[in-house]
Design a protein around this motif. Sequence first.
Motif, PDB file in Angstrom:
ATOM      1  N   SER A  59      29.091  73.102  35.606  1.00  0.00           N
ATOM      2  CA  SER A  59      28.798  74.359  36.320  1.00  0.00           C
ATOM      3  C   SER A  59      27.396  74.805  35.920  1.00  0.00           C
ATOM      4  O   SER A  59      26.830  74.349  34.926  1.00  0.00           O
ATOM      5  CB  SER A  59      29.805  75.451  35.933  1.00  0.00           C
ATOM      6  N   GLU A 117      27.447  76.226  32.471  1.00  0.00           N
ATOM      7  CA  GLU A 117      27.338  75.229  31.397  1.00  0.00           C
ATOM      8  C   GLU A 117      25.904  74.699  31.295  1.00  0.00           C
ATOM      9  O   GLU A 117      25.444  74.360  30.197  1.00  0.00           O
ATOM     10  CB  GLU A 117      28.332  74.088  31.645  1.00  0.00           C
ATOM     11  N   PHE A 158      39.190  64.413  42.409  1.00  0.00           N
ATOM     12  CA  PHE A 158      37.966  64.039  41.711  1.00  0.00           C
ATOM     13  C   PHE A 158      37.411  62.708  42.199  1.00  0.00           C
ATOM     14  O   PHE A 158      38.142  61.712  42.288  1.00  0.00           O
ATOM     15  CB  PHE A 158      38.219  63.969  40.211  1.00  0.00           C
ATOM     16  N   SER A 203      37.317  79.731  25.238  1.00  0.00           N
ATOM     17  CA  SER A 203      36.769  79.693  26.603  1.00  0.00           C
ATOM     18  C   SER A 203      37.830  79.321  27.630  1.00  0.00           C
ATOM     19  O   SER A 203      37.634  79.534  28.823  1.00  0.00           O
ATOM     20  CB  SER A 203      35.601  78.713  26.678  1.00  0.00           C
ATOM     21  N   SER A 238      40.875  80.582  27.619  1.00  0.00           N
ATOM     22  CA  SER A 238      41.945  81.570  27.419  1.00  0.00           C
ATOM     23  C   SER A 238      41.661  82.861  28.185  1.00  0.00           C
ATOM     24  O   SER A 238      40.507  83.207  28.423  1.00  0.00           O
ATOM     25  CB  SER A 238      42.103  81.873  25.926  1.00  0.00           C
ATOM     26  N   PRO A 239      42.728  83.575  28.541  1.00  0.00           N
ATOM     27  CA  PRO A 239      42.565  84.822  29.306  1.00  0.00           C
ATOM     28  C   PRO A 239      42.167  85.974  28.400  1.00  0.00           C
ATOM     29  O   PRO A 239      42.996  86.810  28.030  1.00  0.00           O
ATOM     30  CB  PRO A 239      43.955  85.037  29.919  1.00  0.00           C
ATOM     31  N   LEU A 289      37.183  73.450  39.123  1.00  0.00           N
ATOM     32  CA  LEU A 289      37.114  73.020  37.726  1.00  0.00           C
ATOM     33  C   LEU A 289      37.412  71.525  37.598  1.00  0.00           C
ATOM     34  O   LEU A 289      38.174  70.962  38.370  1.00  0.00           O
ATOM     35  CB  LEU A 289      38.102  73.811  36.861  1.00  0.00           C
ATOM     36  N   CYS A 290      36.836  70.949  36.573  1.00  0.00           N
ATOM     37  CA  CYS A 290      37.006  69.515  36.327  1.00  0.00           C
ATOM     38  C   CYS A 290      38.323  69.255  35.597  1.00  0.00           C
ATOM     39  O   CYS A 290      38.318  68.652  34.527  1.00  0.00           O
ATOM     40  CB  CYS A 290      35.839  69.014  35.484  1.00  0.00           C
ATOM     41  N   PRO A 350      41.721  82.756  32.511  1.00  0.00           N
ATOM     42  CA  PRO A 350      40.662  82.306  31.594  1.00  0.00           C
ATOM     43  C   PRO A 350      39.308  82.278  32.288  1.00  0.00           C
ATOM     44  O   PRO A 350      38.820  81.219  32.686  1.00  0.00           O
ATOM     45  CB  PRO A 350      41.135  80.897  31.194  1.00  0.00           C
ATOM     46  N   GLY A 386      36.354  82.485  31.423  1.00  0.00           N
ATOM     47  CA  GLY A 386      35.245  81.734  30.851  1.00  0.00           C
ATOM     48  C   GLY A 386      35.402  80.230  30.965  1.00  0.00           C
ATOM     49  O   GLY A 386      34.511  79.477  30.553  1.00  0.00           O
ATOM     50  N   PHE A 387      36.504  79.795  31.538  1.00  0.00           N
ATOM     51  CA  PHE A 387      36.795  78.357  31.554  1.00  0.00           C
ATOM     52  C   PHE A 387      35.774  77.629  32.425  1.00  0.00           C
ATOM     53  O   PHE A 387      35.568  77.984  33.585  1.00  0.00           O
ATOM     54  CB  PHE A 387      38.209  78.135  32.090  1.00  0.00           C
ATOM     55  N   LEU A 388      35.138  76.636  31.844  1.00  0.00           N
ATOM     56  CA  LEU A 388      34.065  75.876  32.484  1.00  0.00           C
ATOM     57  C   LEU A 388      32.870  76.734  32.887  1.00  0.00           C
ATOM     58  O   LEU A 388      32.071  76.374  33.722  1.00  0.00           O
ATOM     59  CB  LEU A 388      34.574  75.038  33.661  1.00  0.00           C
ATOM     60  N   SER A 389      32.783  77.896  32.235  1.00  0.00           N
ATOM     61  CA  SER A 389      31.613  78.762  32.400  1.00  0.00           C
ATOM     62  C   SER A 389      31.287  79.039  33.857  1.00  0.00           C
ATOM     63  O   SER A 389      30.128  79.058  34.266  1.00  0.00           O
ATOM     64  CB  SER A 389      30.396  78.159  31.681  1.00  0.00           C
ATOM     65  N   GLN A 390      32.324  79.221  34.650  1.00  0.00           N
ATOM     66  CA  GLN A 390      32.136  79.584  36.053  1.00  0.00           C
ATOM     67  C   GLN A 390      31.865  81.087  36.163  1.00  0.00           C
ATOM     68  O   GLN A 390      32.201  81.851  35.270  1.00  0.00           O
ATOM     69  CB  GLN A 390      33.410  79.257  36.849  1.00  0.00           C
TER      70      GLN A 390
END
Lengths: 430, 430
Positions: free
Chosen positions: A99, A102, A187, A405, A407-408, B372-373, B408, B410-414
């Motif tokens: 992303s 990132e 993917f 990162s 986690s909620p 997300l990956c 979450p 912050g997951f994968l900084s999206q």
Amino acid sequence: MSSDAITPRTATLAERLIAQYFAANKDQLVVGGIRVDELAKAYGTPLFAYDAGILRATYQALAHALDGFAEIYFSIKANPNPNVAQVFVDQGAGIEIASIGEFEKAKRAGCKPSHMLFAGPAKGEHELRQTLSEDLGEVHLESFEEIEHVAGLARELKRTCPVAVRVNPMAAAQGGAMRMGGKAAAFGFDEEILPEVVAEIKRHNGLKLSGVHMFAGTQILDADVLLTQWVHGLKIASAVAEMAGHALETIDLGGGLGVPYFEGDRTLNLASIRIGVDALKAQKEADAGIRGAHVIVEPGRFLTASSGVYLMQVRVAKSSREERFVICDGGMHHHLAASGNLGQVIKRDFPIVAANKLTQATLGPATIAGPLCTPLDTVGRKTQMPQMKAGDLVAILQSGAYGLSASPTGFLSQAVAKEVLIDDGKHCQI
Amino acid sequence: MSSDAITPRTATLAERLIAQYFAANKDQLVVGGIRVDELAKAYGTPLFAYDAGILRATYQALAHALDGFAEIYFSIKANPNPNVAQVFVDQGAGIEIASIGEFEKAKRAGCKPSHMLFAGPAKGEHELRQTLSEDLGEVHLESFEEIEHVAGLARELKRTCPVAVRVNPMAAAQGGAMRMGGKAAAFGFDEEILPEVVAEIKRHNGLKLSGVHMFAGTQILDADVLLTQWVHGLKIASAVAEMAGHALETIDLGGGLGVPYFEGDRTLNLASIRIGVDALKAQKEADAGIRGAHVIVEPGRFLTASSGVYLMQVRVAKSSREERFVICDGGMHHHLAASGNLGQVIKRDFPIVAANKLTQATLGPATIAGPLCTPLDTVGRKTQMPQMKAGDLVAILQSGAYGLSASPTGFLSQAVAKEVLIDDGKHCQI
């Protein structure tokens, strides 16, 4: 001997991890040379503590096992804290991003865009434009829409964009459990349609087909499974080189290297990998289409999981209908995976210890819960624990990957856990 | 009629929700009078849109059903956006909080601390001190540690603190599925030990035992189950009044009111509740210990879920090994519950629609995935979808509760999804 003789027992996963990575100072868990009670006092709880020494040692152990066969790119999604990523960049690692967020974090970690790979099944156009305009190392194409997008951006940016094809391999190539390839997936491109994909990429002058990226499994603990995938990955790369009509520059074999989380999980055998890479080197050397390519592996979890400890303080110890509950100031809002809500089908305990009572005998099983007003906020189920009371410390090991990162953190509007990096006896919030 | 005659079929949950709460303008879903393509254009996607009209209508419908028997406190954990909470505060609701963060948000929503209740199995001392020093309405005590803490704070703050006992009822009182009480739990005190708990509270001059709070179930769709719990709740309250030796001022019957998420789920029948409360009023009136008490219900999910739509844009539509994938710009990082990773044992689809192609015929099942990956980032499984392409809109209904704040982000900084409130034809980011 009396009948009280202690029956020898196998060490628990937590005990093995402490022996391998940490230490004990009397009853206190020690992370990177610092006692957890000192960390709790310095920063408060809940808290993620990462030991840079473990990060480096893990990286070096993997590099040693790869023995020059492959370079390591850190899959930053596992732990996007730039200070953590920087440890690997300083060791020479590239970074795999997924992303624009990132990308920014990888830059803050000191990684040049040219040393990054960008994968992801549905990258945004703004993400592609930004990264490509800053000289991104390689885009991993995963759909025909994306081929069009990147070709369009190449024209707009008046540059040639190095691209790789992300491949979803056929089932025959897979061994072992927890693989992701071989079936239908969001993917990459199915291996079966690669000729069509390569032809489409070649239609665009602005795209340079420099490599392939294997859609690998996740949490693989069997070195033979990994090696089998890599053998097949080189074969796919060779085939793509032939379709492309030129030699490849990169072969990304994916990540997927696992770590033990639960009792009974084995540890990935790096010695077996070290032995196995000799044949892979020979396979590559024998093939002109891939001989000159840089091979890449891109682990995330494997590099960071063991370095991290999630430290909580007990607030309440109570009984309810004969069951024991230890309720802490941290939980699922910082560590969703440990609560069993990050894809796990069966909820099992991460390695959990009474971090200030390491040597004390268990009083029996307890439920380890967090402060949220929901039964989902449970990180230990029938977890063996000594007598616990408010103020005691509980540590969840193997918490350096897919922790905060993933986690909620906004759930029930609780405070976000601090993250601390310990390096050479010094520590600071990151 | 030819054999092509269309077989009548039952409306899907999505169709029923659209008929009840939304509208369609040709092919476009309409939320609060605004077409989703207009929302997408105005704010970009992914996006949570909440219709204040639905929030108010739901509140009023519940208030009507309760018919003066109980007051409504909004359990802000369901949707902690202050602008959402404010809609209920403006209608006269109190707020149930579970953290200092929720306390601050409730204040921003215009709620006075005296109109708040604070529950939670392991409240922090700083949370108790701050809320009590600002005249919090009532603390719901859940452990002996907490009795000590609050008594200590009462001395420190030189005030009398109104407290309620949170009760984990006995199993006999429970009916139906998805209940939380009746077994061992981290929450509240077991009903069996209430005499001991009340005696302990009475030992402290600074504590005023003003009420009880029933540890209720969650996602209850059967009005009879709810009414049965409430009957038992009043009985417990009566018993506590007798133990306390004085009449109670508050009886919090908990939340637990559910909404339909999956095909086959029924809708909570408010008419049955309206009928049932007459007997509850009589039960209360007949009992001097609770006659004067304010009865409270504290729903969260029920008040907000249906008002919210999570809107995503399609980025990629592809096939992999005969399966169809629709990959969007949003997913689990904004809507963990819809991905099936917020406590669900079986992963089922939330009501999902092609929001700009409402009337178009399905092309068959598709997997609806996010960017997300990870294969976890799937919000639709074998979901019936028309032909979809990049730029189309996909909406997940019933997304107004436990959405963004339980995910979450912050997951994968999206990027984090925007939230938009639509009220009376106007809309703004909140």
